[in-house]
Design a protein around this motif. Structure first.
Motif, PDB file in Angstrom:
ATOM      1  N   HIS A  43      83.856  -0.015  92.722  1.00  0.00           N
ATOM      2  CA  HIS A  43      83.565   1.404  92.534  1.00  0.00           C
ATOM      3  C   HIS A  43      84.782   2.252  92.937  1.00  0.00           C
ATOM      4  CE1 HIS A  43      81.360   5.133  92.345  1.00  0.00           C
ATOM      5  NE2 HIS A  43      81.778   5.422  93.564  1.00  0.00           N
ATOM      6  N   ALA A  44      85.385   1.942  94.070  1.00  0.00           N
ATOM      7  CA  ALA A  44      86.566   2.679  94.540  1.00  0.00           C
ATOM      8  C   ALA A  44      87.729   2.539  93.572  1.00  0.00           C
ATOM      9  CB  ALA A  44      86.966   2.205  95.935  1.00  0.00           C
ATOM     10  N   ALA A  45      87.832   1.398  92.906  1.00  0.00           N
ATOM     11  CA  ALA A  45      88.922   1.156  91.958  1.00  0.00           C
ATOM     12  C   ALA A  45      88.638   1.760  90.582  1.00  0.00           C
ATOM     13  CB  ALA A  45      89.166  -0.348  91.823  1.00  0.00           C
ATOM     14  N   GLY A  46      87.444   2.321  90.381  1.00  0.00           N
ATOM     15  CA  GLY A  46      87.109   2.945  89.105  1.00  0.00           C
ATOM     16  C   GLY A  46      86.693   1.979  88.018  1.00  0.00           C
ATOM     17  N   VAL A  47      86.326   0.764  88.394  1.00  0.00           N
ATOM     18  CA  VAL A  47      85.957  -0.259  87.408  1.00  0.00           C
ATOM     19  C   VAL A  47      84.762   0.180  86.576  1.00  0.00           C
ATOM     20  CG1 VAL A  47      85.049  -2.607  87.149  1.00  0.00           C
ATOM     21  CG2 VAL A  47      86.940  -2.160  88.723  1.00  0.00           C
ATOM     22  N   PHE A  48      83.732   0.734  87.207  1.00  0.00           N
ATOM     23  CA  PHE A  48      82.514   1.069  86.484  1.00  0.00           C
ATOM     24  C   PHE A  48      82.701   2.287  85.581  1.00  0.00           C
ATOM     25  CE2 PHE A  48      81.079  -1.409  90.131  1.00  0.00           C
ATOM     26  CZ  PHE A  48      80.466  -2.444  89.448  1.00  0.00           C
ATOM     27  N   THR A  49      83.552   3.207  85.959  1.00  0.00           N
ATOM     28  CA  THR A  49      83.856   4.345  85.095  1.00  0.00           C
ATOM     29  C   THR A  49      84.581   3.867  83.846  1.00  0.00           C
ATOM     30  OG1 THR A  49      83.982   5.822  86.990  1.00  0.00           O
ATOM     31  CG2 THR A  49      85.067   6.563  84.963  1.00  0.00           C
ATOM     32  N   ARG A  50      85.563   2.979  84.031  1.00  0.00           N
ATOM     33  CA  ARG A  50      86.282   2.427  82.867  1.00  0.00           C
ATOM     34  C   ARG A  50      85.343   1.619  81.977  1.00  0.00           C
ATOM     35  NH1 ARG A  50      90.139   1.168  86.844  1.00  0.00           N
ATOM     36  NH2 ARG A  50      89.803  -1.056  86.547  1.00  0.00           N
ATOM     37  N   LEU A  51      84.457   0.820  82.592  1.00  0.00           N
ATOM     38  CA  LEU A  51      83.496   0.030  81.822  1.00  0.00           C
ATOM     39  C   LEU A  51      82.582   0.947  81.019  1.00  0.00           C
ATOM     40  CD1 LEU A  51      82.130  -2.637  81.088  1.00  0.00           C
ATOM     41  CD2 LEU A  51      80.768  -2.416  83.182  1.00  0.00           C
ATOM     42  N   HIS A  52      82.127   2.038  81.628  1.00  0.00           N
ATOM     43  CA  HIS A  52      81.280   2.997  80.934  1.00  0.00           C
ATOM     44  C   HIS A  52      81.989   3.580  79.723  1.00  0.00           C
ATOM     45  CE1 HIS A  52      79.040   7.024  80.889  1.00  0.00           C
ATOM     46  NE2 HIS A  52      78.237   6.130  80.382  1.00  0.00           N
ATOM     47  N   HIS A  53      83.258   3.934  79.870  1.00  0.00           N
ATOM     48  CA  HIS A  53      84.023   4.487  78.748  1.00  0.00           C
ATOM     49  C   HIS A  53      84.216   3.451  77.638  1.00  0.00           C
ATOM     50  CE1 HIS A  53      85.775   7.698  81.619  1.00  0.00           C
ATOM     51  NE2 HIS A  53      84.665   8.101  81.060  1.00  0.00           N
TER      52      HIS A  53
END
Length: 101
Positions: A43-53
């Motif tokens: 989450h801190a690395a932004g993995v889930f935001t990138r996955l969502h996109h």
């Protein structure tokens, strides 16, 4: 712990609603704390935001997004110009309540 096993453990906890400490070791996902730490780090690395996109892009390319039912609220989009400021709520403490004992 392989990433795939940690992800499966994370999804298991989120789907079932069990506590991290109750994740069964027999399922092969490792300990609940290991999965929790991996979730925190991803989450801190932004993995889930990138996955969502990535998922949104793929769904759009496959014409699988229906934006006619989209909804945006103020929890995800800030108000334009910050919106009006509210006045402070005054305290209304006259005194302490009487003890019931």
């Amino acid at each position: 712990m392989p990433d795939r096993a940690a992800l499966e453990g994370i999804l298991y906890v989120l789907k079932t609603g069990i506590g991290w400490q109750h994740l069964p070791h027999q399922l092969g996902y490792g300990s609940g704390m290991t999965c929790w730490r991996r979730l925190r780090d991803w989450h801190a690395a932004g993995v889930f935001t990138r996955l969502h996109h990535v998922l949104l892009d793929r769904m759009a390319q496959a014409h699988q997004l229906d934006w006619t039912r989209a909804c945006v609220d103020s929890t995800s989009v800030p108000a334009a110009r910050g919106g009006p400021k509210r006045a402070r709520t005054p305290r209304i403490v006259a005194g302490l309540a009487a003890s019931v004992m």
